[in-house]
Design an enzyme around this catalytic site. Structure first.
Site, PDB file in Angstrom:
ATOM      1  N   LEU B 197       1.280  -1.625  -0.212  1.00  0.00           N
ATOM      2  CA  LEU B 197       0.162  -0.187   0.204  1.00  0.00           C
ATOM      3  C   LEU B 197       0.810   0.875   0.001  1.00  0.00           C
ATOM      4  O   LEU B 197       1.694   1.394   0.825  1.00  0.00           O
ATOM      5  CB  LEU B 197      -0.740   0.027   1.001  1.00  0.00           C
ATOM      6  N   ASP B 198       0.599   2.721  -0.962  1.00  0.00           N
ATOM      7  CA  ASP B 198       1.795   3.167  -0.633  1.00  0.00           C
ATOM      8  C   ASP B 198       2.883   3.609  -1.149  1.00  0.00           C
ATOM      9  O   ASP B 198       3.683   4.664  -1.530  1.00  0.00           O
ATOM     10  CB  ASP B 198       1.334   4.977   0.290  1.00  0.00           C
ATOM     11  N   GLU B 199       3.441   2.358  -1.613  1.00  0.00           N
ATOM     12  CA  GLU B 199       4.535   2.001  -1.900  1.00  0.00           C
ATOM     13  C   GLU B 199       5.067   1.553  -2.884  1.00  0.00           C
ATOM     14  O   GLU B 199       6.196   1.845  -3.710  1.00  0.00           O
ATOM     15  CB  GLU B 199       4.993   1.092  -0.626  1.00  0.00           C
TER      16      GLU B 199
ATOM     17  N   ARG D 181      13.666   5.474  -3.018  1.00  0.00           N
ATOM     18  CA  ARG D 181      11.945   5.655  -2.932  1.00  0.00           C
ATOM     19  C   ARG D 181      11.183   5.810  -4.445  1.00  0.00           C
ATOM     20  O   ARG D 181      10.549   5.612  -4.963  1.00  0.00           O
ATOM     21  CB  ARG D 181      11.118   6.533  -1.984  1.00  0.00           C
TER      22      ARG D 181
END
Lengths: 254, 254, 254, 254
Positions: B197-199, D181
């Protein structure tokens, strides 16, 4: 592994990339980064090659007048090793910033410019540029117009910082004009110098928000930061051969 | 002249560009734009090819819940012809936005999701996605977690808009958290959906300045504009094959 | 608790704030937000008062021509309740966008403008503006020059969106000029309309980065997003009485 | 005319502005700029007054470690007169930057910090801070945690620059984390130091775009420029009493 930058500009035709990259392969070279730009308006121009290795330290001449912020910034970057260059000297038409050159131990040539001595002054400048084998010139808020002769000798190798978001506010005092017009954003522009004042190929621009509460002095202060950042970015792009001029515009490979 | 986009990802080795461009030349092709990225950490992965011609209209499914700003924005762009796609239907777990789908004459499927019917609901979603031959899915503030099954069927083909500058504020209410922390800048992030999630790989991000005078409602309002712009940029990058995923990051060719 | 916005402009002199805030206190009012700007160049002008309560829904007239992006954006915001206004009608000199007005169920008046009927057309416009008690006008890429008569009737109440970073590129095709100049940043400007074309007080500006890879079409597409965001911000500032005009500049309280 | 800045924070109640401005008027004062912020969540706290005249030169202590970019930038601004301060000395836990202090003729105290001598080292720091009557401390990439004792003695008077867009990437190496990221934007944050690491009130933040072509070194280089600009803005806001702390957030009057 040795890194080499190869910059080519030529007329677009089928097979250019295939043959150039084939040639690189034949030397066991591996391409880490490739970028190509095709100008959609057809232009005939001869092929030009440039290779560049980070081992070559380019020699940069600094021209200044009275404003010190770009000078402090560039010399700080220079001393900290951020810029892979040599600065053999600083030229100025005023003596105001000599103390900064001294502080950073860089020779400072005071060459005043008046209506009468302009030709003589430029000869002195040229002598220095040739003596030290200068690769490119940076005008760090140098408040004098560069002669056509000097421009043609350093074609696409003189970088200026202009204190507005060009082409807006080309007049004498851009911050005053921006204040008067009530813009909500001010900018700075770094460009190669051509014979047409403020109209050379733009290398980099940036902006900052302002509001009605800011006085002209506030705009000038905010502009100082913009100018030094934009100028240093342009210098790095030039240094790393990431700025290529074509048809009075730049192609920026980054 | 026909324009074709060719997207390749493979293990780096000498001669790739030479042989691919040589092949293009053998078909009398002319390269208008080439861009390559070499991931410096060596990774072994198989070559993948994708070609894309603007004539192919991709089919995009829209998932929404209750927030309408991204929906209005995307449908406006869709109707004006700005997006080269077809939107065969909209799926929502709430009925609130049905009137907008009606206004733009797009079939609207209300598939409510509860703890008990989650599997059944996803089957309905999958049926629709298959029936209409959907190419990719856009979650326009769809407030439900997507199942691993759906994600694996649409790998790197589900685009989400997240209402914060990821990885900051991953919790439930990012604008509330941003307000509480007193940040001076808020952001929005569009990313491909993965099982984490969200990554997922970030496609696009943007930000806007805020200050102490802004309430949570102000942040939410400012965020609406950010979200819709960032999401539409990500969709365009995906559509034009300018976003390539590698190693949980995107390579953006633009 | 009732919220009221009080906007005052007058000649600077000692004691203004003390007496105004004293007066507010005498009515048991509590000041939630106060902001003052003193123009440092002395100007004599009479005091002007404006009060504004969010309960008053202002009536906004929309003028459009052929470009649809600002129209879609504003109508989306309008329908979603983001803008605290009424839009009684849309006026256009072309019929192209009528279908959008229909879709959003807003009366659409097609008033074509030719060299010969200009005066008559403006009379029709004025009739509509008066009949519906319009508070302010938004030119959402309306491609006609507004007459001095209309401007004087709606002084500081006509908001235009201009598709460049004013004062740069004031000519006919700003994106073409920006492309030709090779700028690295393009912008959009929203301003009040005065009798001097493109020279009215600037309410809001914003920018986006571009590069050599972007064609004129790319600039126009990127510009669409800028224009709609900048215009909607300007409308909100105007609506909430956060934009005050003084001496051809705006004071923005936000 | 003498300019004075008056900063007040107190519990909100009717009549505050009226009585304060009435008092200013009684001394024939004229208000050039007034700005008020009412925190909507009711908080009881005692009234605090601060007056500030530009004639008072505040004394700023600089703490550094090994990174030189913020130091060069601040000393350049200091020497050029851009900052209305005195810098009586620089403290560092390493000797690397001594040559820069020498170049700018500022006393440099080398106070190494080890696990064993931490208390003793801080005593030396405190002695210097007291001896020179320091008003506030700037941590210009000082790589040590400040003790609670020092923080409480300089409450809201220690300014740090953090090399990420807080609260994102609070770990040891923010640029490495940002690279990993795959974010499209990096940032820097200047904040007051509190006992909670990286969680103090944020004074200023800014960002710059990055892409997949940028290596970790590129991010670090771009970050250097961000850090120095953001830190200098925060220092100016603090100096001019435009940053007021309330409830772990700042109110920025600018």
């Amino acid at each position: 592994m040795q890194k080499i930058t190869l910059q080519i500009s030529c007329n677009d035709q089928q097979g250019i990339i295939a043959s150039v990259t084939g040639c690189i392969q034949s030397y066991q070279g591996n391409i880490m980064y490739i970028n190509q730009h095709v100008d959609q308006i057809e232009n005939r121009f001869n092929m030009e090659w440039n290779t560049y290795s980070p081992k070559d330290k380019q020699k940069m001449a600094l021209f200044v007048s009275k404003y010190d912020h770009c000078l402090y910034d560039l010399l700080g970057r220079y001393h900290s090793g951020e810029l892979n260059i040599k600065i053999p000297f600083i030229i100025s038409n005023h003596n105001d910033l000599k103390h900064i050159a001294n502080r950073f131990e860089i020779p400072f040539y005071y060459i005043p410019i008046t209506k009468d001595n302009k030709t003589k002054a430029e000869e002195l400048q040229l002598e220095l540029l040739e003596k030290y084998n200068i690769d490119f010139i940076v005008l760090a808020r140098y408040m004098q117009i560069i002669s056509t002769q000097l421009i043609s000798k350093f074609k696409n190798r003189i970088i200026n910082i202009y204190h507005s978001f060009l082409p807006a506010f080309t007049g004498a005092k851009p911050y005053h004009s921006a204040f008067k017009r009530g813009v909500k954003i001010i900018g700075a522009t770094s460009h190669y110098v051509t014979e047409y004042l403020d109209e050379g190929p733009i290398i980099e621009q940036d902006i900052v928000r302002v509001s009605h509460i800011h006085t002209i002095s506030d705009l000038i202060l905010k502009g100082r930061d913009l100018e030094k950042i934009v100028l240093s970015r342009a210098i790095k792009l030039h240094l790393e051969k990431k700025a290529m001029v074509h048809d009075n515009k730049t192609i920026i490979f980054s």
